[in-house]
Scaffold this motif. Structure first.
Motif, mmCIF file in Angstrom:
data_model
loop_
_atom_site.group_PDB
_atom_site.id
_atom_site.type_symbol
_atom_site.label_atom_id
_atom_site.label_comp_id
_atom_site.label_asym_id
_atom_site.label_seq_id
_atom_site.Cartn_x
_atom_site.Cartn_y
_atom_site.Cartn_z
ATOM 1 N N MET A 143 0.321 14.002 -3.216
ATOM 2 C CA MET A 143 1.696 13.763 -3.624
ATOM 3 C C MET A 143 2.459 13.619 -2.315
ATOM 4 O O MET A 143 2.712 14.603 -1.618
ATOM 5 C CB MET A 143 2.235 14.935 -4.445
ATOM 6 N N ALA A 144 2.757 12.388 -1.971
ATOM 7 C CA ALA A 144 3.369 12.128 -0.669
ATOM 8 C C ALA A 144 4.787 12.660 -0.645
ATOM 9 O O ALA A 144 5.566 12.412 -1.554
ATOM 10 C CB ALA A 144 3.368 10.629 -0.399
ATOM 11 N N THR A 145 5.110 13.420 0.376
ATOM 12 C CA THR A 145 6.459 13.977 0.475
ATOM 13 C C THR A 145 7.178 13.458 1.712
ATOM 14 O O THR A 145 8.387 13.390 1.748
ATOM 15 C CB THR A 145 6.413 15.511 0.561
ATOM 16 N N GLU A 146 6.446 13.148 2.764
ATOM 17 C CA GLU A 146 7.112 12.820 4.025
ATOM 18 C C GLU A 146 6.778 11.436 4.547
ATOM 19 O O GLU A 146 7.342 10.987 5.520
ATOM 20 C CB GLU A 146 6.741 13.873 5.084
ATOM 21 N N SER A 147 5.816 10.769 3.953
ATOM 22 C CA SER A 147 5.523 9.418 4.404
ATOM 23 C C SER A 147 5.138 8.581 3.187
ATOM 24 O O SER A 147 4.936 9.107 2.102
ATOM 25 C CB SER A 147 4.423 9.418 5.461
ATOM 26 N N ALA A 148 5.043 7.289 3.403
ATOM 27 C CA ALA A 148 4.852 6.357 2.298
ATOM 28 C C ALA A 148 3.498 6.566 1.628
ATOM 29 O O ALA A 148 2.580 7.139 2.201
ATOM 30 C CB ALA A 148 4.945 4.926 2.824
ATOM 31 N N VAL A 149 3.434 6.099 0.377
ATOM 32 C CA VAL A 149 2.170 6.144 -0.346
ATOM 33 C C VAL A 149 1.329 4.950 0.094
ATOM 34 O O VAL A 149 1.557 3.819 -0.326
ATOM 35 C CB VAL A 149 2.402 6.104 -1.874
ATOM 36 N N THR A 150 0.426 5.191 1.009
ATOM 37 C CA THR A 150 -0.440 4.121 1.491
ATOM 38 C C THR A 150 -1.872 4.624 1.490
ATOM 39 O O THR A 150 -2.115 5.832 1.465
ATOM 40 C CB THR A 150 -0.095 3.729 2.941
ATOM 41 N N THR A 151 -2.805 3.696 1.553
ATOM 42 C CA THR A 151 -4.204 4.092 1.608
ATOM 43 C C THR A 151 -4.493 4.793 2.929
ATOM 44 O O THR A 151 -5.255 5.769 2.976
ATOM 45 C CB THR A 151 -5.105 2.855 1.441
ATOM 46 N N ASP A 152 -3.852 4.336 3.993
ATOM 47 C CA ASP A 152 -4.068 4.983 5.294
ATOM 48 C C ASP A 152 -3.655 6.447 5.284
ATOM 49 O O ASP A 152 -4.234 7.275 5.979
ATOM 50 C CB ASP A 152 -3.263 4.257 6.392
ATOM 51 N N GLY A 153 -2.601 6.753 4.500
ATOM 52 C CA GLY A 153 -2.107 8.118 4.466
ATOM 53 C C GLY A 153 -2.907 9.015 3.543
ATOM 54 O O GLY A 153 -2.667 10.223 3.490
ATOM 55 N N ALA A 154 -3.849 8.443 2.785
ATOM 56 C CA ALA A 154 -4.647 9.247 1.860
ATOM 57 C C ALA A 154 -5.730 9.998 2.630
ATOM 58 O O ALA A 154 -6.140 9.599 3.712
ATOM 59 C CB ALA A 154 -5.270 8.346 0.795
ATOM 60 N N HIS A 155 -6.176 11.079 2.064
ATOM 61 C CA HIS A 155 -7.246 11.879 2.653
ATOM 62 C C HIS A 155 -8.550 11.512 1.949
ATOM 63 O O HIS A 155 -8.510 10.912 0.903
ATOM 64 C CB HIS A 155 -6.985 13.371 2.404
ATOM 65 N N PRO A 156 -9.709 11.932 2.410
ATOM 66 C CA PRO A 156 -9.977 12.711 3.619
ATOM 67 C C PRO A 156 -9.806 11.884 4.890
ATOM 68 O O PRO A 156 -9.732 10.665 4.848
ATOM 69 C CB PRO A 156 -11.462 13.110 3.458
#
Lengths: 291, 227
Positions: A143-156
């Motif tokens: 659940m993104a709170t501080e940056s955009a919802v992108t694939t790069d920002g997804a984990h792991p």
């Protein structure tokens, strides 16, 4: 808020079910993170070869251009390319020049790492997590709170061979850590604080620390809130910050060690009724190694 | 006895049915099966009903409870009996963080261990933990009694007001303004009452008492230069 899960099998008879068990855990964590999801699985490996998980479009063309005889398994937006270890640098160099659009999400003898934007159940289905076998795996719903919802920002995040990390929390000194790690040759590709934590552990382990020792050191050096679940080729570990800001529940039986942000994520595991269910203590490293 | 199977019916329907109960109704003993760690089970009850939860509960189980008795036959997640006003909540397994947080009244009994921040900001509740409690418990606790038969984690009773803490085992460390106090007969009598209410067999002589040194209550003008 995010959801994280992990499953480390002690009983090899469960290995064919690793993916389906992990998919179930991930889906339950949708309430904690409906924006994107990702997972890393330690599956089969071949000595002397490296599995590169690639993300991008038209991935089949890479195999054709590089070596039509090489092995590549396509899964939606990702593909796992198996190359001889001594050719890894050459392949990465080729990709950088010819296909800069392609991202290498993970590399190692056994790791495969997939992540995408969307509901966790959809992400798991797109990659066929249900059918994957392996010894251990970790997953994350964001659940993104501080940056955009992108694939790069997804984990792991994976910053070293056969290493991966999922994180629930936020780090406050990631900028200074990043400045410390970059001259050390630890490549951090995104603006995400969690990738910095992964890079820190990679750096420590490169210096000879075990996974447990690397996490122990992170208690000194990382500032912020975190529950980490970390995988290596033969290890699985959990660490919470000293005030245990983010939730964590674990279950252990003779067959497995499981982690969930909430107990709900663990309820469909076999034998959970008789598992030892416990909440990991703050600032204590929990680590398991495959025998 | 009404039995609600959460594998086939919704938690929202369960809670609505429990909220509709009034004192004097016939069915005042309910059983909930397959809770599967769901959150907010038996929350906001306001009648002398007994609810047995046959398994593990998720977050905020029995939160805001008034008059009801809620028994969790497994572990409870974060914030069990949070803001309880009256009644009784009994967790037969372990409780997660913030058990009994901000609760004003009633009795919370935990047979196993409670993790961090047990009784945080408690305002009058009685909490009896048969196992141990985690760090930062009774933080800013204002009133009520916290009784621990096992050990207590670090920073016990940090910034505590008038709550009373009794611990039989080891205390890893006391928080700011929390001190050990003398055990007098009135305290042993208080413990005996709490043991009886919680169904515990224990010897009050085993316990030490902790409470506020009352040094953080007021602003001391002598300290002004420190700010």
């Amino acid at each position: 808020m995010c959801g994280i899960v992990g499953l480390f099998l002690k009983d090899s008879s469960l290995e064919p079910q690793l993916g389906s068990l992990l998919a179930g855990m991930l889906e339950v964590m949708t309430d904690r993170g409906p924006d994107s999801a990702g997972f890393a699985i330690y599956g089969s490996g071949q000595k002397g070869h490296v599995k590169l998980t690639l993300r991008g479009s038209d991935l089949e063309a890479i195999k054709v251009s590089l070596d039509p005889d090489s092995t590549m398994v396509l899964r939606d937006t990702h593909a796992v390319l198996v190359v001889p270890q001594d050719r890894e640098d050459e392949v990465r160099g080729w990709l950088a020049v010819n296909r800069p659009d392609v991202v290498v999400t993970g590399a190692g003898e056994r790791i495969e790492l997939y992540k995408e934007v969307g509901l966790p159940a959809d992400v798991a289905t797109r990659f066929g997590l249900d059918g994957m076998a392996g010894t251990h795996g970790i997953g994350h719903t964001r659940m993104a709170t501080e940056s955009a919802v992108t694939t790069d920002g997804a984990h792991p995040f994976s910053t070293g061979k056969d290493q991966c990390l999922v994180h629930n929390g936020s780090l406050s000194n990631h900028a200074s850590l990043r400045r410390m790690l970059e001259p050390e040759g630890i490549a951090i590709h995104t603006e995400n604080d969690s990738e910095v934590a992964a890079g820190y552990l990679t750096w420590k382990m490169r210096g000879g620390a075990s996974l447990a020792e690397a996490l122990e050191a992170s208690l000194e050096d990382l500032d912020g809130f975190y529950t980490f679940v970390v995988g290596t080729e033969d290890g699985f570990a959990v660490l919470r910050d000293p005030i245990s800001c983010k939730p964590a529940v674990m279950a252990e039986t003779d067959q497995y060690v499981a982690f969930g942000s909430e107990y709900r994520a663990l309820v469909s595991l076999p034998g959970i009724e008789n598992a030892k269910v416990f909440e990991p203590d703050p600032a204590r490293v929990y680590a398991w190694t495959r025998s | 006895m009404p039995v609600v199977d959460l594998a086939t019916s919704s938690r929202r329907d369960l809670n609505a049915a429990l909220h509709a109960l009034r004192e004097g109704d016939n069915d005042m003993h309910w059983r909930v099966e397959n809770p599967a760690g769901q959150h907010a089970l038996a929350c906001g009850l306001d009648a002398p009903v007994t609810v047995e939860i046959a398994g593990h509960a998720g977050y905020y189980c029995a939160g805001m409870n008034q008059h009801a008795t809620v028994v969790v036959e497994g572990n409870a997640g974060v914030g069990v009996a949070e803001n309880m006003m009256s009644g009784r909540v009994h967790v037969k397994g372990d409780a997660s963080q913030s058990a009994g947080a901000t609760a004003h009244g009633g009795l919370l009994v935990i047979d196993g261990n409670a993790s961090a921040r047990c009784g945080i900001s408690m305002k009058g509740v009685d909490i009896v933990v048969k196992g141990s409690i985690g760090p930062m418990s009774a933080f800013m606790a204002q009133a009520g009694r916290l009784v621990v038969l096992g050990d207590a984690g670090d920073a016990l009773g940090d910034s505590i007001y008038e709550a009373r803490i009794y611990v039989a085992g080891e205390v890893a460390g006391l928080g700011a303004d929390c001190v050990e106090k003398e055990m007098r007969e009135e305290h042993r009598a208080e413990l005996r009452e709490l043991f009886e209410a919680a169904g515990v067999e224990a010897d009050p002589a085993m316990f030490r008492r902790y409470g506020s040194a009352r040094q953080l209550y007021n602003f001391h003008v002598d300290n002004a230069a420190a700010y």
